[in-house]
Design an enzyme around this catalytic site. Structure first.
Site, mmCIF file in Angstrom:
data_model
loop_
_atom_site.group_PDB
_atom_site.id
_atom_site.type_symbol
_atom_site.label_atom_id
_atom_site.label_comp_id
_atom_site.label_asym_id
_atom_site.label_seq_id
_atom_site.Cartn_x
_atom_site.Cartn_y
_atom_site.Cartn_z
ATOM 1 N N ILE A 136 -22.209 14.640 42.003
ATOM 2 C CA ILE A 136 -22.037 15.463 43.806
ATOM 3 C C ILE A 136 -23.656 16.850 43.544
ATOM 4 C CG2 ILE A 136 -20.600 15.757 44.987
ATOM 5 C CD1 ILE A 136 -18.254 14.609 44.407
ATOM 6 N N GLU A 190 -9.168 10.969 27.844
ATOM 7 C CA GLU A 190 -8.712 11.247 26.494
ATOM 8 C C GLU A 190 -7.377 10.855 26.039
ATOM 9 O OE1 GLU A 190 -11.880 13.926 25.607
ATOM 10 O OE2 GLU A 190 -13.279 14.373 27.672
ATOM 11 N N LYS A 205 -14.044 24.184 37.718
ATOM 12 C CA LYS A 205 -14.454 23.984 38.970
ATOM 13 C C LYS A 205 -14.065 24.515 40.145
ATOM 14 C CE LYS A 205 -14.843 19.086 36.546
ATOM 15 N NZ LYS A 205 -13.981 17.562 36.883
ATOM 16 N N GLY A 302 -19.190 10.516 33.755
ATOM 17 C CA GLY A 302 -19.970 9.870 33.424
ATOM 18 C C GLY A 302 -21.229 9.718 33.047
#
Ligand code: HSE
Length: 436
Positions: A136, A190, A205, A302
């Protein structure tokens, strides 16, 4: 014109995405950038795997420092992650006069102030679009697209792992531990999921977005961080009955007394678009005084989605290469001499609404006692849900939604409520934001 030469530090999931998207779309990218962008050298400890990926299309080395010192390389892309060696390499690249592109949110959130200062002194760019919400283009939107606005607040679903887990808990009525196992089985979480489920990744973030939105330094150490590990399926169900969904939000707001910077599970009205962001997807809602509400949605992780952001930075750096440093977009959106030192508010000073769940005795006067305590701390009730007690049981769940109040008022009210003989166990408290 000679292509821009890139040195790639690390060719794992994101690095291999960068390599394949750059190769696949090279013509389109060159038309945008004005010249070719070529991976000159890849540095990775696993040289055999790197060779398999890039074959003869780039040099392969195991020593990242040789890339940084190579005079042929214009831009260093750091995809190693973490704050250890990655920090040294980024600072060394800056010192060597290289522009840097990184996807490393931990590094930017924790050491960004030092890194940007070094970059400014050296006149090089450090670009980090991929550090927040993967594919994004939220950094671009905050830094450039919204530059007319006084940004008032940002609320984002900025961790796909936890959003996947919360979606599973809601859809299938699973408990947290079961949903986490499912996320791990499917590769969304994970083996050590602590950074995600404890909210640390989201706080990195949120810290970065806060700095760019308000023109303040990175203040990760001041962020309030609460993950999703204590969330119960029952609260997700009650929230739903009241017209809300629970999401792990990264929130930052500018208030007259300071900046709110917090990550925690949050009830939001189901009818908001962002409440319907499911699975591993990310979304960020930004409120600016001129534009009003804007919403950005997409894949937050990803290989190719993150590569999309890294390559956008490579294109930006390529376009701006010939501009004087003072004519480039500032690293943190605001000119370095116009940054302000707004404090991050302690969580006790934050103003928000609340969801409370109490296990109470099903007898006369209990509700009156509880509402009296809330009123005594100026907490106003917005909605109330009481389940019928199960047959033969003399206790029931009481769910209360409140209007906005300061966290410290709520904490005092809860500690008084807990003293009541008619209230059993811990009171569950989850913050609520209307995002309107
Ligand atoms: N682990 C992150 C997530 C992706 O689950 O969204 C990289 O920031």
């Amino acid at each position: 014109m000679k292509p821009i030469q890139v040195g790639l530090l690390g060719i794992g999931t994101v690095g291999s995405g960068v390599f394949s998207v750059l190769t696949r779309n090279q013509e389109e990218i060159q038309r945008r950038a004005g010249r070719g962008i070529r991976i000159h050298t890849v540095a990775d400890l696993n040289t055999a795997r790197a060779k398999e990926l890039v074959q003869d299309n780039a040099q392969i080395v195991s020593d990242a420092r040789s890339v940084i010192q190579n005079p042929e390389i214009d831009i260093v892309v750091e995809l190693i992650g973490g704050y250890g060696i990655a920090k040294d390499l980024v600072l060394e690249a800056i010192a060597a006069g290289k522009h840097v592109v990184t996807a490393n949110k931990a590094l930017i959130a924790v050491h960004g102030n030092e890194i940007f200062k070094a970059a400014q002194n050296k006149g090089v760019m450090v670009a980090f679009e991929a550090a927040v919400a993967g594919g994004i283009p939220i950094i671009k939107a905050l830094r450039e697209g919204l530059s007319a606005n006084r940004i008032e607040w940002i609320a984002g679903i900025i961790n796909g792992t936890t959003n996947f887990i919360l979606s599973e808990m809601r859809d299938k009525g699973l408990d947290f531990a079961v949903a986490l196992k499912e996320a791990q089985r499917l590769g969304y979480a994970e083996a050590d999921p602590s950074f995600d489920i404890e909210g640390i990744d989201a706080a990195h973030k949120a810290t970065i977005m806060s700095a760019i939105a308000f023109g303040v330094p990175m203040q990760f150490s001041q962020a309030y961080v609460e993950g999703i590990t204590n969330l119960s399926a029952i609260d997700i169900r009650y929230a739903e009955q009241l017209g809300y969904r629970i999401k792990l939000l990264g929130i930052t707001k500018k208030t007259p007394i300071g900046i709110e910077l917090r990550v925690h599970p949050t009830l939001i009205p189901s009818k908001r678009l962002i409440a319907n962001v499911e699975g591993a997807m990310n979304a960020v809602q930004v409120f600016g005084d001129a534009v009003g509400t804007t919403l950005y949605y997409g894949k937050g992780a990803g290989s190719e989605p993150t590569a999309s952001a890294v390559i956008a930075d490579l294109v930006d750096v390529t376009r701006l290469l010939t501009a004087d440093p003072e004519n480039r977009v500032p690293h943190l959106a605001f000119q370095p001499n116009a940054m302000q030192n707004w404090p991050v508010l302690a969580i006790a000073e934050v103003t928000t609404s609340y969801y409370l769940r109490l296990s109470v005795a099903d007898q006369a006067g209990v509700l009156a006692e509880i509402t009296k305590i809330l009123a005594g701390h100026s907490v106003s009730i917005d909605a109330l849900l009481q389940k019928e007690a199960n047959e033969g049981e003399n206790k029931t769940d009481l769910v209360i939604l409140t209007h906005e109040t300061k966290e410290k008022n709520m904490v005092l009210a809860i500690s008084e409520i807990q003293e009541l003989k008619t209230v059993f166990g811990e009171v569950t408290k989850i913050r609520l934001e209307n995002l309107s």
